[in-house]
Design a protein around this motif. Sequence first.
Motif, PDB file in Angstrom:
ATOM      1  N   GLU A 190       0.829  -1.203   0.000  1.00  0.00           N
ATOM      2  CA  GLU A 190       0.000   0.000   0.000  1.00  0.00           C
ATOM      3  C   GLU A 190       0.866   1.257   0.000  1.00  0.00           C
ATOM      4  O   GLU A 190       0.607   2.206  -0.758  1.00  0.00           O
ATOM      5  N   THR A 250       4.001   1.585  -0.951  1.00  0.00           N
ATOM      6  CA  THR A 250       4.841   1.692  -2.146  1.00  0.00           C
ATOM      7  C   THR A 250       4.037   2.125  -3.361  1.00  0.00           C
ATOM      8  O   THR A 250       4.494   2.946  -4.161  1.00  0.00           O
ATOM      9  N   VAL A 251       2.841   1.579  -3.505  1.00  0.00           N
ATOM     10  CA  VAL A 251       2.014   1.902  -4.667  1.00  0.00           C
ATOM     11  C   VAL A 251       1.643   3.383  -4.673  1.00  0.00           C
ATOM     12  O   VAL A 251       1.449   3.983  -5.734  1.00  0.00           O
ATOM     13  N   LYS A 252       1.549   3.988  -3.493  1.00  0.00           N
ATOM     14  CA  LYS A 252       1.188   5.409  -3.404  1.00  0.00           C
ATOM     15  C   LYS A 252       2.285   6.317  -3.953  1.00  0.00           C
ATOM     16  O   LYS A 252       2.016   7.466  -4.305  1.00  0.00           O
ATOM     17  N   GLY A 292       4.604   1.957  -8.105  1.00  0.00           N
ATOM     18  CA  GLY A 292       3.601   0.903  -8.133  1.00  0.00           C
ATOM     19  C   GLY A 292       3.784  -0.058  -9.283  1.00  0.00           C
ATOM     20  O   GLY A 292       3.745  -1.288  -9.103  1.00  0.00           O
ATOM     21  N   ASP A 293       4.006   0.465 -10.497  1.00  0.00           N
ATOM     22  CA  ASP A 293       4.144  -0.405 -11.666  1.00  0.00           C
ATOM     23  C   ASP A 293       5.363  -1.308 -11.532  1.00  0.00           C
ATOM     24  O   ASP A 293       5.308  -2.494 -11.867  1.00  0.00           O
ATOM     25  N   ILE A 316      -2.546  -6.671  -4.522  1.00  0.00           N
ATOM     26  CA  ILE A 316      -1.887  -5.644  -5.332  1.00  0.00           C
ATOM     27  C   ILE A 316      -2.684  -5.353  -6.599  1.00  0.00           C
ATOM     28  O   ILE A 316      -2.685  -4.224  -7.102  1.00  0.00           O
ATOM     29  N   PHE A 318      -5.342  -2.344  -6.702  1.00  0.00           N
ATOM     30  CA  PHE A 318      -4.992  -0.927  -6.801  1.00  0.00           C
ATOM     31  C   PHE A 318      -5.167  -0.369  -8.203  1.00  0.00           C
ATOM     32  O   PHE A 318      -5.380   0.824  -8.371  1.00  0.00           O
ATOM     33  N   LYS A 319      -5.059  -1.221  -9.209  1.00  0.00           N
ATOM     34  CA  LYS A 319      -5.228  -0.770 -10.592  1.00  0.00           C
ATOM     35  C   LYS A 319      -5.869  -1.896 -11.388  1.00  0.00           C
ATOM     36  O   LYS A 319      -5.442  -3.055 -11.288  1.00  0.00           O
ATOM     37  N   TYR A 338      -3.453  -3.856 -13.457  1.00  0.00           N
ATOM     38  CA  TYR A 338      -2.706  -4.918 -12.783  1.00  0.00           C
ATOM     39  C   TYR A 338      -3.470  -6.235 -12.868  1.00  0.00           C
ATOM     40  O   TYR A 338      -2.896  -7.293 -13.177  1.00  0.00           O
TER      41      TYR A 338
END
Length: 616
Positions: free
Chosen positions: A305, A307-309, A314-315, A345, A348-349, A352
């Motif tokens: 969470e 790191t993705v921010k 994130g990618d 994970i 979040f997108k 993904y």
Amino acid sequence: MSTLTEKRRVSSILKPSQSVPDGSGTPTRNKVRFAELSIELALRDVLDNNRLTGYDELLDKLKDEDPQDMKFVEIFAEAKQAVPLMKPYFGKLVEFLLSSRWLNRSEEAQEAYKQFVVELSIVQKNYCTMTVAKLVKQFIPDRALQSSSSSSSSSSTVGRIPSEEQQQQMGSLHDLIIRLKNVIPMIFDVVLTQLRKNFPYYKRPSGEVAGYLYNVLRMTEYASIYCDELLDIVFYHLLQLDVNMPRSVIEETEYPDEEMMFEMTDTGGGGEGEDGESGEESDTMKHPVAETLDWFMEIIFNYIEQTVKVDGQGDRLFKIVLNQFDAHILPAHNTDHAQFIMFYICSFKLSYAEHFISSLWKNVNNLNKSPNVRQTSVGYIASMLARAKYVPLNYLKSMLLEMSHWVHNYIQRCDSMHYNQSLKAHLVFYSVCQAIFYVVAFRANHLTSSAKNLTFLQSLQLSSIVTCQLNPLRVCLPTVATAFAGITRAYQLAYCHTILERNARRKLATVYKNNTQLPEDCLDTFFPFDPYMLKKSGKRIEPFYLQYQAHELDEESGGGGCGGETSGGGRGRKRYESVSEDVDDFIPESKRHKHHGVDVSGEFTFSYGVSPGFHS
């Protein structure tokens, strides 16, 4: 300086102090004062004169004394000057110095220690492994702090995730590792080796494992080029935890008997347990290894969470996690929770989730992959499409269409050649067929909600699949086959019950003839995203997790309300009903003997790992 003068200086420094009465009239034992003893001169005395007296006294002092911060600074300032003399045969002295308590000292004392370690690593490279090992071992939080904090509250995050004080101390430790990496880039290979070697055993207290994991993940912030290697260590040890903590053991530990089930489900306090206590205590897993696994997953989820921010992170993290999934989790057997890292994970997108499912589908179509990997990939696709709320219906339909095209093409190829119906020969085909049946049955409420969606289901030509000579319903799990048959008959998409009854009669005939069922009579598969059982980390999964909602046809026929998953996420024992109970409740009483076919009594059992989750 003449040799004679130097020898006199050594002699005077090593000279015992004068005896001083201690008040009882007895002179105290003569000791060498640490402040009076020069590390450099003691080492030179060994090197030049082969005299060990001063060196031995020095070791005794380092071993016995815990100096104040000011004295600590003096010692390590002097030790830094003596680094060029610290040849390999002075290893015991170096080990004592490196083992000194330094993290809970003043900033000046910490700095003195760091400068000594950096100088030692540069000048005496043979001590690099020892130095790194000493530093890595300090990733485990201080046991005294751990025991005192964890005793105050068994469910508190204190003692599992490092406290603020411990995080500050760890910050100083990480700063030292950064300095070493900057002056000796290749030293990080030693760091990775020591991280693997010193990772706490999974049966160690959860505070040790969680604290160590927290610091390993923290290293990805300043050693991003080694992120893949660091996460490789994390995933390896996560699997060790997961495979040694089976779902069945968690269920038996958390809910040891049926009486507990009623006590927990009858409580009306929502988050309160049977004693009316706050839900906070119920977050603690009773089994110690399950508790460790829960904290392990919670820390990883929190790391994802955070790191993705960060923009651009994130990618990259997703690609690394996907690589780790392919390397560790996909080939693994009997994992129950580790795979939820991908599930989380992907939330979040949407890209993904699409990329994850697309990579799995590529595995299915890759003839160079083993049949087991291809079959497992199909299981992940089906479970993801059925369970993930964040996967939109349009994408779900596109995957169903893709899989149905694949199945129809396979059937056409088989019709043009001689073939047998053995499960082994057509393992991937049967797996894809069951995936289609499973997703259609599980998501029936959505797929039959409009005329447009029903038209889509008709375009899949499901009837052609179930009536082909390969007879995929023959090897499907009975719960999947029965649920699919009910939906397709209601909407006139396919007529499966005649085929199911014929298959059941054949299986029963085999049982009577051979007194056992052939191992190929049922597809060996699993549903990787079965309900998540860990309490703390499970709170992160629940918002994105789709519980089975019985179709109105099931409710009218009495198939619903059997006490499995609840639409609200399930509380207590009801969320973890055994699969044999699911099967008995889902199949009508009048048809149980026709669709079980494992023994003559009509009992059909699964391990939890193959639970389709069809209960309302």
